[in-house]
Each structure stands twice: as C-alpha cells, then as structure tokens.
Design an enzyme around this catalytic site. Structure first.
Site, PDB file in Angstrom:
ATOM      1  N   PRO A 215       6.959 -14.339  -6.656  1.00  0.00           N
ATOM      2  CA  PRO A 215       6.906 -15.029  -7.788  1.00  0.00           C
ATOM      3  C   PRO A 215       5.514 -15.019  -8.400  1.00  0.00           C
ATOM      4  O   PRO A 215       4.825 -16.141  -8.734  1.00  0.00           O
ATOM      5  CB  PRO A 215       7.462 -16.368  -7.612  1.00  0.00           C
ATOM      6  CG  PRO A 215       7.318 -16.556  -6.377  1.00  0.00           C
ATOM      7  CD  PRO A 215       7.401 -15.242  -5.525  1.00  0.00           C
ATOM      8  N   CYS A 216       4.688 -14.070  -8.860  1.00  0.00           N
ATOM      9  CA  CYS A 216       3.582 -13.855  -9.240  1.00  0.00           C
ATOM     10  C   CYS A 216       3.279 -14.591 -10.507  1.00  0.00           C
ATOM     11  O   CYS A 216       2.214 -14.983 -11.097  1.00  0.00           O
ATOM     12  CB  CYS A 216       2.737 -12.740  -9.047  1.00  0.00           C
ATOM     13  SG  CYS A 216       3.747 -11.217 -10.123  1.00  0.00           S
TER      14      CYS A 216
END
Length: 161
Positions: free
Chosen positions: A120-121
C-alpha cells in the site's frame, strides 16, 4: 508460465501479472478488460481486489514475488506494515529503516513498487500531510485513502485544489 489478466475497478482497469502462483505486478492500465478464466490464482486476486474496493477486505492474502534491490524490498516491507486506514510519511519509513536521511531514496523505492494497492504505497504521504507521488496518479491515491478512511470521521483527504 507468466499469466496476465486485465480487470476493471472503480479506479480504472488494472493489469495483474503472475507466475507460478505468485503475483508479480499490479498496475493501472488503459488496456481493455481481459479476464482469463484459466488462472484460478488471478481470479482469486480479482476477488480480493473486488472485496477491498467494496470495503470488505483490509488485508490481502496473496502470495507475491517481488524483485527490486535489497533497499527497495526493505522499504516495501515497511510500507506493507502500515495498517489499513492509516498513513505514514517518507521520513517515518526512512527512520524505521535506520536511515533517517534516506527520505528521497524511500520515495524512489516507493515509486518503483510493482504491486500497487497490495503493497500500500498510497498510504505514504509527505511530512506536511500533502499527497505526493503515486505511480497510479495522485487522483487514485486520493481515492484509495478516502476509501480506507470512509469509516473514520475527521480524516478527509484532498489534493489541495
């Protein structure tokens, strides 16, 4: 054997690439939807993404195969620890890696993330709280953060314009 599937999502089409039961890439694309019913693994990834977009899934259970440098993999592992609905800064990640001056390097590693959403950048923001950099486009980053914050009052995200 490498398998590819393009699925639709609320944020546009997504290309999934796998090999040997490991997800290698998840990226936004302008390609038309092409669901391959021959890949049970990619169909499971699709189901998990559908559940995520509905707000029913907060943690993915997908085997991933990631390349990258040792530093990139370390960044991605730290990013992967950020809980659903939360954010961290590039500085936070650099400090957790014991390299507090490596903020730009963390940003570059984040940009090279091959598994958007799954790693989940989009949960990484600037020290100022501003939304910066996302390979899928800032508008998608905003929508992902809003999706994850929708049951958390008082956490509106915006692009500032």
């Amino acid at each position: 054997m490498i398998k590819t599937m393009v699925i639709s999502s609320p944020l546009g089409n997504i290309r999934l690439i796998s090999e040997g039961g490991y997800l290698l890439a998840l990226e936004f694309t302008d390609e038309p939807e092409a669901v391959d019913g021959d890949s049970a693994f990619l169909l499971e990834v699709k189901l998990q993404l559908d559940a995520y977009f509905r707000g029913d899934l907060r943690i993915f259970d997908i085997r991933v195969g990631i390349g990258g440098t040792d530093f990139q993999r370390r960044v991605w592992m730290e990013v992967n620890k950020i809980p659903y609905g939360s954010t961290a800064t590039y500085q936070d990640i650099a400090k957790k890696l014991g390299k507090p001056k490596a903020v730009r390097a963390v940003g570059m590693a984040n940009r090279a993330n091959p598994l958007l959403i799954v790693i989940p950048c989009h949960r990484i923001i600037a020290q100022s709280g501003e939304l910066t950099g996302y390979a899928g486009g800032l508008w998608r980053k905003l929508k992902l953060l809003q999706l994850e914050a929708r049951d958390k009052p008082g956490k509106p995200y915006s692009l500032g314009f």
